[in-house]
Design a protein around this motif. Structure first.
Motif, PDB file in Angstrom:
ATOM      1  N   THR A  19       0.839  -1.204   0.000  1.00 30.71           N
ATOM      2  CA  THR A  19       0.000   0.000   0.000  1.00 30.71           C
ATOM      3  C   THR A  19       0.875   1.257   0.000  1.00 30.71           C
ATOM      4  OG1 THR A  19      -1.593  -1.237   1.295  1.00 30.71           O
ATOM      5  CG2 THR A  19      -1.956   1.122   1.163  1.00 30.71           C
ATOM      6  N   GLN A  23       1.108   4.145  -2.784  1.00 27.77           N
ATOM      7  CA  GLN A  23       0.911   5.540  -2.382  1.00 27.77           C
ATOM      8  C   GLN A  23       2.066   6.409  -2.880  1.00 27.77           C
ATOM      9  OE1 GLN A  23      -1.726   6.852  -0.857  1.00 27.77           O
ATOM     10  NE2 GLN A  23      -0.789   8.874  -0.878  1.00 27.77           N
ATOM     11  N   ARG A  26       1.825   7.055  -6.576  1.00 29.57           N
ATOM     12  CA  ARG A  26       0.809   8.071  -6.891  1.00 29.57           C
ATOM     13  C   ARG A  26       1.343   9.465  -6.563  1.00 29.57           C
ATOM     14  NH1 ARG A  26      -4.925   7.197  -4.700  1.00 29.57           N
ATOM     15  NH2 ARG A  26      -5.355   8.755  -6.259  1.00 29.57           N
ATOM     16  N   ASP A  27       2.016   9.576  -5.426  1.00 29.69           N
ATOM     17  CA  ASP A  27       2.595  10.869  -5.045  1.00 29.69           C
ATOM     18  C   ASP A  27       3.598  11.331  -6.100  1.00 29.69           C
ATOM     19  OD1 ASP A  27       1.084  10.887  -2.794  1.00 29.69           O
ATOM     20  OD2 ASP A  27       2.710  10.461  -1.389  1.00 29.69           O
ATOM     21  N   VAL A  30       1.800  12.651  -9.179  1.00 31.22           N
ATOM     22  CA  VAL A  30       1.210  13.986  -8.971  1.00 31.22           C
ATOM     23  C   VAL A  30       2.303  15.057  -9.055  1.00 31.22           C
ATOM     24  CG1 VAL A  30       0.001  15.473  -7.310  1.00 31.22           C
ATOM     25  CG2 VAL A  30      -0.712  13.102  -7.590  1.00 31.22           C
ATOM     26  N   LYS A  31       3.441  14.778  -8.415  1.00 31.85           N
ATOM     27  CA  LYS A  31       4.545  15.750  -8.415  1.00 31.85           C
ATOM     28  C   LYS A  31       5.119  15.915  -9.824  1.00 31.85           C
ATOM     29  CE  LYS A  31       5.801  15.057  -3.610  1.00 31.85           C
ATOM     30  NZ  LYS A  31       6.645  14.318  -2.681  1.00 31.85           N
ATOM     31  N   ASP A  33       3.553  15.444 -12.629  1.00 27.52           N
ATOM     32  CA  ASP A  33       2.560  16.172 -13.427  1.00 27.52           C
ATOM     33  C   ASP A  33       2.712  17.679 -13.204  1.00 27.52           C
ATOM     34  OD1 ASP A  33      -0.034  16.300 -14.970  1.00 27.52           O
ATOM     35  OD2 ASP A  33      -0.683  17.238 -13.106  1.00 27.52           O
ATOM     36  N   ARG A  34       2.854  18.067 -11.947  1.00 22.93           N
ATOM     37  CA  ARG A  34       3.005  19.498 -11.637  1.00 22.93           C
ATOM     38  C   ARG A  34       4.266  20.049 -12.305  1.00 22.93           C
ATOM     39  NH1 ARG A  34       4.020  22.399  -5.819  1.00 22.93           N
ATOM     40  NH2 ARG A  34       5.651  20.834  -5.708  1.00 22.93           N
ATOM     41  N   ARG A  67      -8.554  18.340 -14.544  1.00 24.88           N
ATOM     42  CA  ARG A  67      -7.975  17.066 -15.002  1.00 24.88           C
ATOM     43  C   ARG A  67      -7.045  16.534 -13.930  1.00 24.88           C
ATOM     44  NH1 ARG A  67      -7.330  12.565 -16.097  1.00 24.88           N
ATOM     45  NH2 ARG A  67      -6.026  11.639 -17.677  1.00 24.88           N
TER      46      ARG A  67
ATOM     47  N   ARG B   8      -5.078  25.080 -15.086  1.00 23.02           N
ATOM     48  CA  ARG B   8      -5.316  23.650 -14.881  1.00 23.02           C
ATOM     49  C   ARG B   8      -5.576  23.418 -13.399  1.00 23.02           C
ATOM     50  NH1 ARG B   8      -2.085  18.878 -16.015  1.00 23.02           N
ATOM     51  NH2 ARG B   8      -3.144  17.193 -14.927  1.00 23.02           N
ATOM     52  N   ILE B   9      -6.714  22.800 -13.078  1.00 23.05           N
ATOM     53  CA  ILE B   9      -7.049  22.501 -11.681  1.00 23.05           C
ATOM     54  C   ILE B   9      -6.984  20.994 -11.505  1.00 23.05           C
ATOM     55  CG2 ILE B   9      -8.783  22.779  -9.853  1.00 23.05           C
ATOM     56  CD1 ILE B   9      -8.490  25.509 -10.743  1.00 23.05           C
ATOM     57  N   VAL B  10      -6.288  20.541 -10.482  1.00 29.17           N
ATOM     58  CA  VAL B  10      -6.099  19.096 -10.319  1.00 29.17           C
ATOM     59  C   VAL B  10      -6.797  18.519  -9.099  1.00 29.17           C
ATOM     60  CG1 VAL B  10      -3.901  19.094 -11.550  1.00 29.17           C
ATOM     61  CG2 VAL B  10      -3.907  19.381  -9.067  1.00 29.17           C
ATOM     62  N   THR B  27     -13.358  12.783 -15.946  1.00 28.36           N
ATOM     63  CA  THR B  27     -11.919  12.844 -15.679  1.00 28.36           C
ATOM     64  C   THR B  27     -11.279  13.972 -16.496  1.00 28.36           C
ATOM     65  OG1 THR B  27     -11.729  11.073 -17.305  1.00 28.36           O
ATOM     66  CG2 THR B  27     -11.534  10.454 -14.995  1.00 28.36           C
ATOM     67  N   PHE B  28     -12.074  14.618 -17.349  1.00 30.12           N
ATOM     68  CA  PHE B  28     -11.625  15.805 -18.073  1.00 30.12           C
ATOM     69  C   PHE B  28     -12.832  16.718 -18.262  1.00 30.12           C
ATOM     70  CE2 PHE B  28     -11.345  18.245 -21.983  1.00 30.12           C
ATOM     71  CZ  PHE B  28     -10.114  18.869 -21.856  1.00 30.12           C
ATOM     72  N   ALA B  29     -12.740  17.918 -17.723  1.00 32.90           N
ATOM     73  CA  ALA B  29     -13.833  18.883 -17.888  1.00 32.90           C
ATOM     74  C   ALA B  29     -13.229  20.262 -18.078  1.00 32.90           C
ATOM     75  CB  ALA B  29     -14.733  18.877 -16.661  1.00 32.90           C
ATOM     76  N   TYR B 111       2.106  19.036  -0.820  1.00 33.19           N
ATOM     77  CA  TYR B 111       3.120  18.428  -1.690  1.00 33.19           C
ATOM     78  C   TYR B 111       4.289  17.839  -0.909  1.00 33.19           C
ATOM     79  CZ  TYR B 111       0.971  19.716  -6.090  1.00 33.19           C
ATOM     80  OH  TYR B 111       0.114  19.789  -7.157  1.00 33.19           O
ATOM     81  N   ASN B 114       2.403  12.830   1.421  1.00 32.60           N
ATOM     82  CA  ASN B 114       1.178  12.158   0.952  1.00 32.60           C
ATOM     83  C   ASN B 114       0.289  13.065   0.104  1.00 32.60           C
ATOM     84  OD1 ASN B 114       1.986   9.901   2.354  1.00 32.60           O
ATOM     85  ND2 ASN B 114       0.751  10.383   4.157  1.00 32.60           N
ATOM     86  N   VAL B 115       0.861  13.627  -0.933  1.00 32.20           N
ATOM     87  CA  VAL B 115       0.116  14.603  -1.728  1.00 32.20           C
ATOM     88  C   VAL B 115      -1.143  14.006  -2.358  1.00 32.20           C
ATOM     89  CG1 VAL B 115       1.554  14.253  -3.811  1.00 32.20           C
ATOM     90  CG2 VAL B 115       0.284  16.381  -3.523  1.00 32.20           C
ATOM     91  N   ALA B 116      -1.050  12.752  -2.826  1.00 35.84           N
ATOM     92  CA  ALA B 116      -2.221  12.136  -3.466  1.00 35.84           C
ATOM     93  C   ALA B 116      -3.376  12.006  -2.481  1.00 35.84           C
ATOM     94  CB  ALA B 116      -1.847  10.773  -4.043  1.00 35.84           C
TER      95      ALA B 116
END
Lengths: 67, 351
Positions: A19, A23, A26-27, A30-31, A33-34, A67, B8-10, B27-29, B111, B114-116
């Motif tokens: 897990t 996690q 995924r983190d 996200v980073k 992507d930014r 998105r 872009r908003i996430v 998932t896309f708007a 960030y 545990n950002v997700a």
């Protein structure tokens, strides 16, 4: 009984490790992507007030993507 | 694109719900708007669990962008046209004001750690709305069960490569009764300019039973006016099983079961006709509140033929809608199923 407890603990450790790894992945995504979107320079990343201020200043319309 | 300020908003944390009203299962708007917060239009449509691109296209998106730019040039002379693109202020100003989300997320993403996990997903807003009714032991209204109806629900199949061009009109549908024809280009509905399928969905989303929608279309270069009368229960033809939010409905209404309509060839094997209720258990939830059906004895491959005495729930969506309207959390319903050729009765607790 002791063996059973050890097996449960081992299973729990495997599960929590898996897990945690998911996690972390995924983190990282996200980073990443930014970083990628910010480097493009064309997008206000996750900053609506900055986008609104720029639209006010330039008179341009806004394209806001979720998105 | 360089003629727009792009944002872009996430995440949905602290989202202004009076401004950003869209299909939270997407998932896309996208929104086209201006600094006065006037919304020119929306973009983004979906009808399938796996395929997020079936109902949208780059061509359609480009055309919507061009129209939005054109309308922006005419602003503010055209301001009144866009008045109804937003609804009245939401009672809940941000998602965190819903009881099921309160205190769970901070306003911004973390960030550093545990950002997700710090990210509220858009679909959680819609789940929070459904849960609000369940927790208050109130029937969930149709506009919450069937949000953002696709134009197909009134019989309009629109071309994703265009803004809102009719590809096909379903026989005996509300759209056919209104006089729609394939090739019609929808310009406006109830005075709202339309630049995408999502804009049509917005009008449908905010409409209620008995409303009349006044559409202006261009047919062979001529403008025509068409009226769609929304009869009672028009939304209930919509399939909501593709939605991410259906995962939580499976917990509430089916104890964690994923149900699909039994295919015809399997019906013959089970000695069931095409008109009989037959919902195949495709998946049984394994953990927590999603394992209520598992603990009640349900198994993968079971076929549900009766639910709470009802034998007319032909799809998972119909079963969800029945429970959300008629059965409250904590109630127990009898279920009859076919397993291994024999019939079996089990009890299932609603959540």
């Amino acid at each position: 009984m002791r063996f059973r407890l050890s097996a449960i603990l081992a299973g729990f450790l495997v599960l929590t490790t898996a897990t945690a790894q998911a996690q972390n992945k995924r983190d990282d995504k996200v980073k990443e992507d930014r970083k990628n979107v910010s480097e493009l320079g064309d997008w206000n990343y996750n900053d609506l007030p900055a986008g609104m201020a720029e639209a006010k200043k330039t008179g341009k319309p806004l394209l806001i993507v979720f998105r | 694109m360089d003629q727009f300020v792009c944002v872009r908003i996430v995440q949905a944390n602290a989202l202004d719900l009076s401004l950003f009203q869209f299909d939270y299962d997407l998932t896309f708007a996208a929104f086209f708007m201006n600094a006065d917060k006037t919304i020119y239009g929306r973009f983004g449509t979906r009808s399938d669990t796996k395929d997020a691109t079936r109902d949208i296209s780059i061509e359609g998106f480009r055309k919507a962008l061009v129209s939005a730019l054109e309308w922006h040039k005419q602003y503010p002379a055209n301001k009144d046209l866009f008045r109804d693109k937003r609804q009245a202020e939401s009672k809940h100003k941000t998602p965190a004001e819903y009881p099921s989300l309160r205190g769970k997320f901070k306003a911004t993403l973390n960030y550093d750690k545990n950002v997700a996990r710090s990210c509220m997903h858009c679909h959680q807003i819609h789940n929070a709305r459904q849960r609000l009714y369940r927790s208050q032991r109130k029937p969930v209204p149709d506009h919450i069960i069937y949000p953002w109806p696709l134009p197909t629900v009134v019989g309009l199949s629109l071309d994703p490569r265009e803004m809102a061009k009719v590809r096909q009109v379903t026989k005996d549908s509300l759209a056919e009764q209104a006089g729609f024809r394939s090739g019609d280009e929808i310009q406006s509905i109830n005075g709202q300019p339309i630049l995408s399928i999502a804009d049509v969905q917005w009008v449908l989303h905010t409409a209620r039973d008995g409303n009349k929608l006044k559409a202006k279309v261009v047919r062979n270069g001529q403008e025509q006016s068409l009226d769609i009368s929304l009869e009672r229960g028009w939304r209930t033809k919509e399939d909501i099983s593709w939605r991410t939010t259906s995962w939580d409905l499976r917990r509430m209404a089916a104890g964690g079961l994923h149900l699909i309509r039994l295919p015809d060839r399997d019906r013959r094997k089970a000695k069931l006709t095409g008109k009989e209720m037959a919902l195949f258990v495709d998946h049984v939830g394994q953990y927590g509140e999603h394992a209520v059906a598992k603990r009640a004895g349900f198994r993968h491959d079971d076929i549900i033929v009766s639910f709470d005495g009802r034998t007319d729930l032909m799809s998972e969506t119909e079963l969800f809608a029945y429970v959300l309207k008629k059965r409250m959390a904590g109630e127990v319903v009898p279920v009859t199923l076919i397993r291994g050729g024999g019939r079996l009765k089990l009890k299932l607790r609603m959540q």
